[in-house]
Design a protein around this motif. Structure first.
Motif, mmCIF file in Angstrom:
data_model
loop_
_atom_site.group_PDB
_atom_site.id
_atom_site.type_symbol
_atom_site.label_atom_id
_atom_site.label_comp_id
_atom_site.label_asym_id
_atom_site.label_seq_id
_atom_site.Cartn_x
_atom_site.Cartn_y
_atom_site.Cartn_z
ATOM 1 N N ASN A 1 -2.745 34.189 25.469
ATOM 2 C CA ASN A 1 -3.711 34.464 24.419
ATOM 3 C C ASN A 1 -4.978 35.081 24.991
ATOM 4 O O ASN A 1 -5.332 34.863 26.156
ATOM 5 C CB ASN A 1 -4.064 33.164 23.688
ATOM 6 N N CYS A 2 -5.649 35.852 24.161
ATOM 7 C CA CYS A 2 -6.886 36.513 24.552
ATOM 8 C C CYS A 2 -7.874 36.386 23.409
ATOM 9 O O CYS A 2 -7.517 36.655 22.254
ATOM 10 C CB CYS A 2 -6.597 37.976 24.872
ATOM 11 N N SER A 3 -9.094 35.970 23.710
ATOM 12 C CA SER A 3 -10.143 35.938 22.689
ATOM 13 C C SER A 3 -11.283 36.841 23.142
ATOM 14 O O SER A 3 -11.524 36.992 24.350
ATOM 15 C CB SER A 3 -10.649 34.502 22.473
ATOM 16 N N TYR A 4 -11.951 37.452 22.190
ATOM 17 C CA TYR A 4 -13.055 38.348 22.513
ATOM 18 C C TYR A 4 -14.210 38.069 21.565
ATOM 19 O O TYR A 4 -14.067 37.299 20.612
ATOM 20 C CB TYR A 4 -12.606 39.813 22.454
ATOM 21 N N LYS A 5 -15.356 38.681 21.844
ATOM 22 C CA LYS A 5 -16.578 38.224 21.178
ATOM 23 C C LYS A 5 -17.060 39.100 20.022
ATOM 24 O O LYS A 5 -17.609 38.602 19.051
ATOM 25 C CB LYS A 5 -17.700 38.077 22.209
ATOM 26 N N ARG B 1 -4.170 48.699 17.848
ATOM 27 C CA ARG B 1 -5.393 49.144 17.190
ATOM 28 C C ARG B 1 -5.926 48.052 16.270
ATOM 29 O O ARG B 1 -5.186 47.168 15.833
ATOM 30 C CB ARG B 1 -5.127 50.430 16.404
ATOM 31 N N SER B 2 -7.201 48.147 15.941
ATOM 32 C CA SER B 2 -7.831 47.093 15.151
ATOM 33 C C SER B 2 -7.240 46.975 13.748
ATOM 34 O O SER B 2 -7.349 45.918 13.106
ATOM 35 C CB SER B 2 -9.346 47.333 15.061
ATOM 36 N N ASN B 3 -6.588 48.045 13.254
ATOM 37 C CA ASN B 3 -5.987 47.971 11.922
ATOM 38 C C ASN B 3 -4.501 47.589 11.964
ATOM 39 O O ASN B 3 -3.821 47.627 10.949
ATOM 40 C CB ASN B 3 -6.154 49.296 11.178
ATOM 41 N N GLU B 4 -4.014 47.222 13.147
ATOM 42 C CA GLU B 4 -2.633 46.762 13.301
ATOM 43 C C GLU B 4 -2.625 45.260 13.508
ATOM 44 O O GLU B 4 -3.538 44.693 14.120
ATOM 45 C CB GLU B 4 -1.963 47.461 14.495
ATOM 46 N N ARG B 5 -1.562 44.610 13.054
ATOM 47 C CA ARG B 5 -1.457 43.154 13.200
ATOM 48 C C ARG B 5 -0.409 42.766 14.235
ATOM 49 O O ARG B 5 -0.494 41.674 14.838
ATOM 50 C CB ARG B 5 -1.114 42.519 11.855
ATOM 51 N N GLU B 6 0.572 43.626 14.434
ATOM 52 C CA GLU B 6 1.646 43.287 15.370
ATOM 53 C C GLU B 6 2.243 44.570 15.922
ATOM 54 O O GLU B 6 2.298 45.592 15.223
ATOM 55 C CB GLU B 6 2.732 42.488 14.638
ATOM 56 N N LYS B 7 2.672 44.501 17.187
ATOM 57 C CA LYS B 7 3.282 45.654 17.809
ATOM 58 C C LYS B 7 4.325 45.188 18.810
ATOM 59 O O LYS B 7 4.140 44.156 19.466
ATOM 60 C CB LYS B 7 2.214 46.496 18.509
ATOM 61 N N HIS B 8 5.421 45.945 18.927
ATOM 62 C CA HIS B 8 6.501 45.576 19.824
ATOM 63 C C HIS B 8 6.747 46.696 20.826
ATOM 64 O O HIS B 8 6.586 47.873 20.517
ATOM 65 C CB HIS B 8 7.799 45.336 19.033
ATOM 66 N N SER C 1 -9.925 38.734 12.448
ATOM 67 C CA SER C 1 -10.793 37.730 11.809
ATOM 68 C C SER C 1 -11.090 36.593 12.785
ATOM 69 O O SER C 1 -12.168 36.005 12.748
ATOM 70 C CB SER C 1 -10.143 37.179 10.546
ATOM 71 N N LYS C 2 -10.144 36.295 13.667
ATOM 72 C CA LYS C 2 -10.338 35.254 14.684
ATOM 73 C C LYS C 2 -10.725 35.836 16.024
ATOM 74 O O LYS C 2 -10.955 35.090 16.983
ATOM 75 C CB LYS C 2 -9.057 34.430 14.841
ATOM 76 N N LYS C 3 -10.781 37.170 16.099
ATOM 77 C CA LYS C 3 -11.095 37.852 17.350
ATOM 78 C C LYS C 3 -10.171 37.352 18.464
ATOM 79 O O LYS C 3 -10.631 36.883 19.529
ATOM 80 C CB LYS C 3 -12.561 37.677 17.729
ATOM 81 N N SER C 4 -8.891 37.436 18.207
ATOM 82 C CA SER C 4 -7.928 36.957 19.196
ATOM 83 C C SER C 4 -6.661 37.802 19.162
ATOM 84 O O SER C 4 -6.324 38.418 18.144
ATOM 85 C CB SER C 4 -7.581 35.486 18.959
ATOM 86 N N SER C 5 -5.972 37.804 20.300
ATOM 87 C CA SER C 5 -4.710 38.514 20.436
ATOM 88 C C SER C 5 -3.763 37.650 21.255
ATOM 89 O O SER C 5 -4.201 36.820 22.056
ATOM 90 C CB SER C 5 -4.933 39.849 21.148
#
Lengths: 110, 116
Positions: free
Chosen positions: B22-26, B50-57, B68-72
């Motif tokens: 997991n990765c969180s950013y500010k 990209r910021s407008n994408e939710r998932e990528k494979h 919204s949670k600033k996390s990946s």
């Protein structure tokens, strides 16, 4: 494999010596970057360039200097090496968002 | 600082298991990237979301992004011993407006060990 090269790969040098770390890329990328990374730690941007004759200092204060006289070449120079400069130095280039990294130079200053 | 923070710092699993980092950013971002670093080497780009994408494979990699949670998160499925490496997330400068001044800020990384 990215076409970006760094020399030397390893360097052990005494305090006070002047050193130049070489970085070259054959991809014609305009953007080039130097990062400093201690073992097991994050990368810190120390210098970057967006093209020939363009250089900027990064987020981490560094006593090193850089030049960009040719697109493919982005050397980093330390005028007087100190033990605090012991670290790994990574060079990268980019023509967009993705960055391509060289293998790094591991510098030890005794 | 825009620095990303990876979690966990280290992860040890058996070959064939899945690995999640997991990765969180500010602050806000335009895109987020994941890189891999084998011991003592340079980084290799894995995937950009990209910021407008939710998932990528990409192959065995699956990346999710929750702005919204600033996390990946980065999921590696069916892990192999060759996946042993450090994995870093990298975020860009939110003020970047499409010009040439593109910079990344890297997190501290997750050290993944896949045992045979």
């Amino acid at each position: 494999e990215a076409d970006i090269y760094q020399t030397p790969r390893y360097l052990v040098i005494g305090t006070g010596k002047k050193i130049t770390l070489e970085c070259s890329q054959t991809m014609g990328h305009d953007k080039m970057y130097w990062y400093q990374q201690d073992p097991g730690m994050e990368l810190h941007l120390i210098h970057y360039s967006y093209g020939v004759n363009s250089t900027e200092k990064g987020d981490l204060s560094s006593e090193s200097t850089v030049s960009r006289i040719r697109t493919e070449h982005f050397p980093l120079t330390l005028e007087s090496a100190r033990p605090s400069h012991t670290s790994q130095y990574l060079c990268a280039s980019s023509d967009g968002y993705e960055q391509y990294f060289g293998p790094g130079t591991r510098l030890t200053v005794t | 600082s825009q620095q990303g923070e990876e979690d966990p710092q280290a992860l040890s699993i058996q070959e064939g298991e899945n690995a999640t980092m997991n990765c969180s950013y500010k602050t806000s971002i335009n895109n987020l990237q994941w890189y891999r670093q084998n011991s003592g080497r340079g980084l290799v780009h894995l995937i950009l979301i990209r910021s407008n994408e939710r998932e990528k494979h990409s192959g065995r990699l699956r990346v999710t992004l929750d702005t919204s949670k600033k996390s990946s998160s980065l999921l590696i499925t069916a892990s192999r011993a060759a996946d042993t490496a450090s994995y870093f997330c990298a975020t860009d400068d939110p003020s970047y407006s499409g010009g040439s001044n593109y910079k990344l800020t890297f997190g501290k990384g997750t050290l993944l060990t896949v045992n045979p």
